[in-house]
Design a protein around this motif. Structure first.
Motif, mmCIF file in Angstrom:
data_model
loop_
_atom_site.group_PDB
_atom_site.id
_atom_site.type_symbol
_atom_site.label_atom_id
_atom_site.label_comp_id
_atom_site.label_asym_id
_atom_site.label_seq_id
_atom_site.Cartn_x
_atom_site.Cartn_y
_atom_site.Cartn_z
ATOM 1 N N ARG A 163 32.308 76.718 40.673
ATOM 2 C CA ARG A 163 33.584 76.096 40.299
ATOM 3 C C ARG A 163 34.740 77.073 40.460
ATOM 4 N NH1 ARG A 163 32.554 72.791 34.612
ATOM 5 N NH2 ARG A 163 30.822 71.491 35.367
ATOM 6 N N ARG A 184 34.864 68.142 34.923
ATOM 7 C CA ARG A 184 34.063 68.506 36.090
ATOM 8 C C ARG A 184 32.567 68.387 35.784
ATOM 9 N NH1 ARG A 184 37.347 73.820 38.130
ATOM 10 N NH2 ARG A 184 35.893 73.809 39.886
ATOM 11 N N GLU A 188 29.988 65.863 37.805
ATOM 12 C CA GLU A 188 28.734 66.330 38.389
ATOM 13 C C GLU A 188 27.534 65.527 37.888
ATOM 14 O OE1 GLU A 188 28.553 70.484 37.550
ATOM 15 O OE2 GLU A 188 30.278 70.974 38.802
ATOM 16 N N LYS A 191 28.234 61.533 38.776
ATOM 17 C CA LYS A 191 28.517 61.270 40.196
ATOM 18 C C LYS A 191 29.712 60.326 40.361
ATOM 19 C CE LYS A 191 24.795 63.632 40.969
ATOM 20 N NZ LYS A 191 24.907 65.068 41.303
#
Length: 297
Positions: A163, A184, A188, A191
């Motif tokens: 990241r 974030r 992840e 999705k």
């Protein structure tokens, strides 16, 4: 009793009020948007100071960005405020004493003197929000480092450049523990590129399995950062503040952090001085409330 005009400047808002040497806010808190240009910020400061200068003994400014050890200048741009702001000549703003401190450091001092870490000689405060700020108290003194930039929470959580962080590097604690870090993590795991932190928090509150998994992963990342900090500094207390800090389970973190650290037990608690802790802490530091002006130098 001495009083300070306290001003807190961030990327989006400027607050001001008057604080006495007990850390009490004794005037209305005023708020205005942070101007977009350097000249407009200077004008905003001068306008605030001209209104209240006669009623106080000094000016105390809590600011985004690292502040030098002479407490009169910014060391570098924060990226979320007008270009040129680090060149601000704070001393020229008033004929009275002008004292400047980083907002997270100031907030840590407020917690140390009148807040959740009061009575603890060694503590760390972490602000969880859009970014991650930090302030470190060692032996009842604010730890500033050789230049004034100590306490930046940009240590590595992993090494594979997973990241990008706001500082330009990769995989810093901020990139995982902040609000955007939670987003974030959510992207992840789910999705779903459109998922928000609000989605996660709402789902977690309603016991949604996926949102709970996301939240727990985010809290685990915070835990790992606290383990590292506890091993480095051996604090009596770690204080969590900020808009995201309110959601963290500090009792659980206390248990889990103490299972992993190799230093003596610590406590993880929530901040209690509130949204104006930066102004309170800057005022207390400016007036020397605490111990030996509160510095490490």
């Amino acid at each position: 009793m001495r009083k300070a005009l306290a001003i807190d400047i961030g990327g989006t808002k400027i607050y001001n009020t008057i604080v006495n040497e007990k850390g009490e806010i004794i005037a209305d808190v005023k708020k205005q948007p942070t101007p977009k240009t350097f000249d407009e910020i200077v004008c905003a400061f001068k306008s605030i100071i001209s209104q209240f200068e006669k009623d106080v003994d000094m000016i105390a400014i809590s600011t985004c960005g690292a502040v030098n050890n002479s407490n009169d200048g910014i060391l570098g741009s924060t990226g979320n405020i007008a270009k040129g702001y680090p060149d601000m000549d704070f001393k020229s703003l008033s004929k009275k004493k002008v004292f400047v401190e980083n907002d997270a450091n100031a907030a840590a001092w407020a917690e140390h003197i009148i807040g959740a870490s009061k009575g603890a000689s060694d503590s760390i405060m972490i602000t969880l929000g859009t970014g991650v700020g930090g302030g470190i108290i060692i032996n009842n003194r604010l730890f500033k480092g050789k230049s004034g930039a100590a306490g930046e929470m940009h240590f590595k959580m992993r090494t594979d450049k997973h990241r990008k962080c706001t500082c330009g590097s990769y995989d810093c604690f901020e990139a995982y523990a902040s609000g955007p870090g939670l987003k974030r993590t959510a992207q992840e795991i789910s999705k779903n590129p459109d998922i928000t932190t609000y989605d996660v928090i709402d789902g977690w509150k309603n016991n949604d399995p996926m949102m709970t998994e996301i939240f727990n992963k985010w809290q685990d990342d915070i835990q790992q950062g606290l383990v590292g900090l506890a091993n480095l500094f051996d604090p009596e207390v770690i204080v969590l503040s900020g808009s995201m800090g309110e959601f963290v389970d500090t009792d659980l973190l206390t248990v889990n952090v103490n299972k992993e650290i190799i230093t003596t037990p610590t406590r993880v608690v929530k901040a209690i001085t509130g949204n104006y802790s930066g102004m309170i802490g800057a005022a207390l530091l400016a007036m020397g409330a605490g111990s030996d002006e509160g510095y490490n130098g």
